[in-house]
Write an enzyme that holds these catalytic residues in place. Structure first.
Site, PDB file in Angstrom:
ATOM      1  N   HIS A 311       0.827  -1.217   0.000  1.00  0.00           N
ATOM      2  CA  HIS A 311       0.000   0.000   0.000  1.00  0.00           C
ATOM      3  C   HIS A 311       0.855   1.259   0.000  1.00  0.00           C
ATOM      4  CE1 HIS A 311      -2.975  -2.599   2.500  1.00  0.00           C
ATOM      5  NE2 HIS A 311      -2.859  -3.010   1.258  1.00  0.00           N
ATOM      6  N   TYR A 324      -4.087   2.228  -2.862  1.00  0.00           N
ATOM      7  CA  TYR A 324      -3.618   1.768  -4.174  1.00  0.00           C
ATOM      8  C   TYR A 324      -3.468   2.881  -5.213  1.00  0.00           C
ATOM      9  CZ  TYR A 324      -3.613  -3.024  -2.634  1.00  0.00           C
ATOM     10  OH  TYR A 324      -3.300  -4.184  -1.977  1.00  0.00           O
TER      11      TYR A 324
HETATM   12  C1  DNO Z   1      -4.616  -5.895   0.671  1.00  0.00           C
HETATM   13  C2  DNO Z   1      -4.160  -7.140   0.061  1.00  0.00           C
HETATM   14  C3  DNO Z   1      -5.091  -8.282   0.358  1.00  0.00           C
HETATM   15  C4  DNO Z   1      -4.634  -9.546  -0.358  1.00  0.00           C
HETATM   16  C5  DNO Z   1      -5.468 -10.744  -0.037  1.00  0.00           C
HETATM   17  C6  DNO Z   1      -4.913 -11.971  -0.681  1.00  0.00           C
HETATM   18  O1  DNO Z   1      -4.211  -4.862   0.270  1.00  0.00           O
HETATM   19  O2  DNO Z   1      -2.873  -7.434   0.438  1.00  0.00           O
HETATM   20  O3  DNO Z   1      -6.375  -7.937  -0.061  1.00  0.00           O
HETATM   21  O4  DNO Z   1      -4.706  -9.328  -1.732  1.00  0.00           O
HETATM   22  O5  DNO Z   1      -5.562 -10.934   1.329  1.00  0.00           O
HETATM   23  O6  DNO Z   1      -5.889 -12.937  -0.758  1.00  0.00           O
END
Ligand code: DNO
Length: 346
Positions: A311, A324
Site C-alpha cells: 500500500h 492503491y
Molecule cells: C490488501 C491485500 C489483500 C490480499 C489478499 C490476498 O491490500 O494485500 O487484499 O490481496 O488478502 O488474498
C-alpha cells in the site's frame, strides 16, 4: 527478486504505461475481477491480462488474489467441487506462465481498517486501524468497504454467513485449510506454480471470527500442514508487523532461508497504541518496522521471489482506491529497490 506492482485491470486509473516507468519494475500482479468467487476463470481472460502486460513491457507472473470460497473455509458439502474448481484455476495459471498465486484464508472479510483516509501530520492521507472503532462496528450494517472485499453479498446473506461461522472455531478452520491444501498444493506443484498464503490482516480475530495465520507459531504450523516448497507465503510485513510479538526481520530470514517466501508485500506501519496503527510513509524512521533489516534478511537468505510495495498513502492530491494510488506506491518501490541495491553482505 523481481519488483512488481498491483494492477486492478483495465479500469484501474493507474495504467500499465505509468507502472512501466517506475524504475526497476518487472511486472504486474493482477486478477480476473469479473468471475464470481468459486468459479473457474476463463482462459481468454487470463490471456488478456498477460497480453496487456506484455504489450506494455511487463510480465504477469503473480496472481493476486484467487479468493477461496467461504464454503471451503466452512467445510460445507460443496467444498470438494469448489476445491476442484480452484485446482482447475491453478492449472490454467500454470499454462499461462503464472508462477505464484496469492490467496488468504480469512473468514468473510479480507483486510480490515477502521479509517480509509486519516490525515497524517504531513497532510497525506493513510489507512488506519483504531481498535475501539472496530469493536464498535457492526459488520451487518456497516457501509465500510475495502478493495478486495467480496461485495456480492446482500446484508441478509452476510448475516447468514456470520451465523454459520459460529460453528467454526480455530481448530475447525485449520482442518478446512488442511483439506484445501492437500488438494491445491499438489495441483500447484504439478502445474509449476507456488501458492502463497497472505497472513491475516490485522493478525487477530475480528467480529468473533477466527483468524489463524497471525504469528510465527501459526506459520510454522501452516508450512507443516503440507510440507512441500509450493506451500508457501506471501510475507506481508504490514500485516504481521502490527503485532509487536512478531519479529519481522527474524521471520523474514527464517522463512526465506527455508525457501518458503514466494511473494513479499513490503510496507511500513506505525503502531499508535494497543491494536491501533496507521499506514505510515515507507522509511524505517516513519514507522515501527526496520525496513532495511527486513530487506537484508530477505536478500541474504536467498529470497528469489516477487516483491510488491503493497500500500501507499495518498499524496500530492491523488485520489483512488484506498492504499492503491500510484505516487506513494511508486516511492515505496524506489525505496525498496534502493535498500536492496545498497545491501551488501559482510
Ligand atoms: C490488501 C491485500 C489483500 C490480499 C489478499 C490476498 O491490500 O494485500 O487484499 O490481496 O488478502 O488474498
Amino acid at each position: 527478486m523481481k519488483m512488481t506492482f498491483r494492477w486492478y485491470g483495465e479500469s484501474d486509473p493507474v495504467t500499465l504505461e505509468k507502472i512501466r516507468q517506475i524504475p526497476g519494475m518487472t511486472g504486474i500482479v493482477s486478477a480476473v475481477y469479473s468471475v464470481p468467487v468459486g468459479e473457474v476463470w476463463g482462459e481468454e481472460h487470463i490471456e488478456r491480462i498477460r497480453k496487456a502486460a506484455n504489450d506494455a513491457g511487463l510480465e504477469f507472473e503473480v496472481v493476486e488474489s484467487v479468493p477461496v470460497h467461504e464454503s471451503i473455509k466452512l467445510g460445507d458439502s460443496d467444498a470438494p467441487r469448489l476445491i476442484e474448481n480452484y485446482c482447475e484455476n491453478i492449472r490454467r495459471f500454470g499454462k499461462a506462465g503464472v508462477k505464484v498465486i496469492c490467496y488468504n484464508f480469512m473468514p468473510v472479510f479480507d483486510w480490515l481498517r477502521s479509517e480509509l483516509s486519516r490525515e497524517l501530520a504531513d497532510g497525506s492521507n493513510a489507512l488506519a486501524y483504531e481498535n475501539a472503532e472496530v469493536l464498535a462496528l457492526d459488520p451487518s450494517v456497516s457501509e465500510l468497504s475495502l478493495p478486495g472485499w467480496d461485495e456480492s453479498y446482500t446484508k441478509g446473506q452476510l448475516m447468514e454467513l456470520l451465523e454459520k461461522y459460529k460453528q467454526i472455531d480455530s481448530e475447525k478452520l485449520w482442518e478446512n485449510l488442511h483439506a484445501f491444501l492437500s488438494k491445491a498444493v499438489p495441483a500447484a506443484a504439478e502445474a509449476g506454480v507456488s501458492l502463497a498464503i497472505h497472513p491475516d490482516d490485522p493478525p487477530w480475530g475480528i467480529f468473533g471470527l477466527p483468524r489463524i495465520i497471525c504469528s510465527e507459531a501459526d506459520i510454522d504450523r501452516f508450512l507443516k500442514l503440507v510440507d512441500m516448497p509450493e506451500n508457501g507465503l506471501t510475507f506481508c510485513t504490514g500485516s504481521l508487523g502490527v503485532s509487536p510479538d512478531n519479529d519481522i526481520p527474524k521471520m523474514a530470514a527464517k522463512y526465506a532461508k527455508m525457501g518458503r517466501i514466494h511473494f513479499a508485500h513490503l510496507r511500513n506501519i506505525l503502531i499508535t497504541g494497543e491494536r491501533c496503527f496507521e499506514e505510515s510513509g515507507h522509511l524505517s524512521a516513519n514507522g515501527s518496522l526496520d525496513m532495511d533489516a527486513i530487506v537484508k534478511a530477505l536478500k541474504f537468505n536467498g529470497f528469489k521471489g516477487y516483491i510488491r510495495p503493497d500500500h501507499g498513502r495518498m499524496i500530492w492530491g491523488e485520489t483512488g482506491k484506498p492504499g492503491y494510488g500510484l505516487f506513494d506506491r511508486a516511492l515505496g518501490a524506489a525505496y525498496i529497490n534502493g535498500l536492496w541495491e545498497a545491501s551488501k553482505e559482510g
